[in-house]
Scaffold this motif. Structure first.
Motif, PDB file in Angstrom:
ATOM      1  N   GLU A 165       1.381  -1.007  -0.110  1.00  0.00           N
ATOM      2  CA  GLU A 165      -0.216  -0.004   0.083  1.00  0.00           C
ATOM      3  C   GLU A 165       0.884   1.210  -0.502  1.00  0.00           C
ATOM      4  O   GLU A 165       1.910   1.489   0.983  1.00  0.00           O
ATOM      5  N   LEU A 167       1.345   4.911   1.081  1.00  0.00           N
ATOM      6  CA  LEU A 167       0.711   5.820   2.440  1.00  0.00           C
ATOM      7  C   LEU A 167       1.441   7.206   2.645  1.00  0.00           C
ATOM      8  O   LEU A 167       2.600   7.501   1.562  1.00  0.00           O
ATOM      9  N   SER A 249       5.733   3.045  -0.078  1.00  0.00           N
ATOM     10  CA  SER A 249       5.200   1.822   0.812  1.00  0.00           C
ATOM     11  C   SER A 249       5.370   2.027   1.567  1.00  0.00           C
ATOM     12  O   SER A 249       6.360   1.714   2.497  1.00  0.00           O
ATOM     13  N   SER A 250       4.001   0.607   2.345  1.00  0.00           N
ATOM     14  CA  SER A 250       4.207   0.303   3.227  1.00  0.00           C
ATOM     15  C   SER A 250       5.448  -0.561   3.682  1.00  0.00           C
ATOM     16  O   SER A 250       5.390  -0.794   4.576  1.00  0.00           O
ATOM     17  N   ARG A 253       8.574   1.098   5.519  1.00  0.00           N
ATOM     18  CA  ARG A 253       7.883   2.499   7.035  1.00  0.00           C
ATOM     19  C   ARG A 253       8.791   2.343   7.698  1.00  0.00           C
ATOM     20  O   ARG A 253       9.481   3.470   8.718  1.00  0.00           O
ATOM     21  N   PRO A 264      -2.439   6.787   5.796  1.00  0.00           N
ATOM     22  CA  PRO A 264      -3.336   5.542   4.657  1.00  0.00           C
ATOM     23  C   PRO A 264      -4.571   6.249   4.390  1.00  0.00           C
ATOM     24  O   PRO A 264      -5.271   7.760   5.017  1.00  0.00           O
ATOM     25  N   HIS A 268      -7.124   4.022  -0.675  1.00  0.00           N
ATOM     26  CA  HIS A 268      -5.835   2.511  -0.014  1.00  0.00           C
ATOM     27  C   HIS A 268      -5.070   2.238  -1.108  1.00  0.00           C
ATOM     28  O   HIS A 268      -5.475   0.931  -2.293  1.00  0.00           O
ATOM     29  N   LYS A 270      -2.729   0.845  -4.246  1.00  0.00           N
ATOM     30  CA  LYS A 270      -1.823  -0.020  -4.269  1.00  0.00           C
ATOM     31  C   LYS A 270      -0.539  -0.978  -4.811  1.00  0.00           C
ATOM     32  O   LYS A 270      -1.271  -0.345  -6.066  1.00  0.00           O
ATOM     33  N   PHE A 307      -1.382   0.888  10.954  1.00  0.00           N
ATOM     34  CA  PHE A 307      -0.744   2.090  10.453  1.00  0.00           C
ATOM     35  C   PHE A 307      -0.088   2.835  12.046  1.00  0.00           C
ATOM     36  O   PHE A 307       0.142   3.961  11.824  1.00  0.00           O
TER      37      PHE A 307
END
Length: 307
Positions: A165, A167, A249-250, A253, A264, A268, A270, A307
């Protein structure tokens, strides 16, 4: 034909530049140029047309390159089949994956893979996703692991490894955060509320950029993007020190500084993490296990919810 020299000619065709090809092959540019001149003299025709530093294949060059690729693929298939029969696993697997994402993935995969296949040589090269697909298609590499949208660019085998995902990245001291908290939208953000903010985004030829632009389109806004930046560390530095927003991108993180908040988006957006390989080439056991490890890595980001 000398297979090593075939590899050199293929590299010139791929790079379209003798200097870059020599650099990738770890040989001198004059030595590579001399090899090409000797081969052209032997064949009695030019294989490449030079224009400044760039070069492109002639019709004779196209025939030579296509034949060379077939011969190199035959060698790879032969070695792989013999390796499986003899259980020696003296196999080589060439992998192409995108930049920093690929580096982190290979760090995760490498040790686990070599516990089971200590004699299998992995050749990893960082490259753009479209370039990886192109090289898989022509047989230069065995496997591409790329981030892409929902559309497939080539008629090959695509295995979904996980979804990542995008963010919103915003500095924790940004005045907009206080407004969002008052409106109760700090857990998910409507991008339409950010139409007046400047964004720093990944380059236009990247999957991250195309997915981000689709998210903006879904929100009905045309954001102000004064700068394109290659690399998440530079993006985060700009977000941290100014009023810029960005996307990350997740799976990245862990590399975001504490001074930045990730939120988010309501839609969402992706990206798909995908393994790409040829349909007409049988997968060896080592390659199957390599793909499984890549799936283990990327699916872990799909499973994360908080998140």
């Amino acid at each position: 034909m000398d297979l090593k020299k075939l590899e050199h000619i293929l590299r010139i065709a791929e790079e379209k530049n003798i200097s870059r090809a020599a650099e990738r092959l770890f040989i001198s540019q004059p030595a590579l140029n001399l090899q090409l001149l000797n081969l052209e003299r032997e064949l009695g025709t030019k294989l490449f047309v030079r224009k400044g530093n760039e070069c492109s294949v002639t019709e004779a060059g196209r025939i030579y390159v296509e034949t060379a690729r077939k011969m190199m693929n035959m060698k790879k298939d032969c070695y792989a089949k013999i390796a499986e029969l003899s259980q020696l696993h003296n196999e080589e697997i060439a992998i192409g994956a995108s930049g920093l994402q690929g580096d982190y993935m290979m760090c995760y995969i490498f040790q686990k893979f070599h516990e089971y296949h200590p004699n299998v040589k992995l050749q990893f090269t960082s490259m753009k996703g479209l370039k990886a697909q192109e090289l898989v298609k022509n047989g230069t590499i065995d496997l591409g692991i790329v981030l892409m949208g929902d559309k497939q660019s080539y008629r090959m085998e695509y295995k979904l490894l996980g979804k990542v995902e995008l963010l919103l990245a915003i500095a924790k001291n940004h005045p907009l955060l206080e407004v969002l908290e008052e409106e109760g939208e700090i857990t998910e953000i409507d991008l339409a509320k950010l139409s007046e903010l400047p964004f720093v985004l990944a380059p236009k030829d990247s999957t991250e950029r195309s997915v981000a632009e689709m998210a903006f389109e879904d929100a009905g806004i045309d954001p102000y993007v004064p700068m394109d930046v290659e690399g998440i560390h530079y993006q985060m530095a700009l977000v941290e020190s100014s009023d810029y927003c960005s996307f990350i991108s997740s799976n990245n993180r862990a590399h975001v500084p504490d001074s930045i908040r990730l939120i988010p988006c309501k839609t969402h957006p992706k990206m798909n993490a995908v393994a790409v390989y040829r349909k007409d080439k049988p997968l060896t056991k080592a390659l199957v296990e390599l793909i499984a490890l890549a799936e283990e890595y990327w699916s872990s980001f799909s499973e994360e919810e908080s998140f």
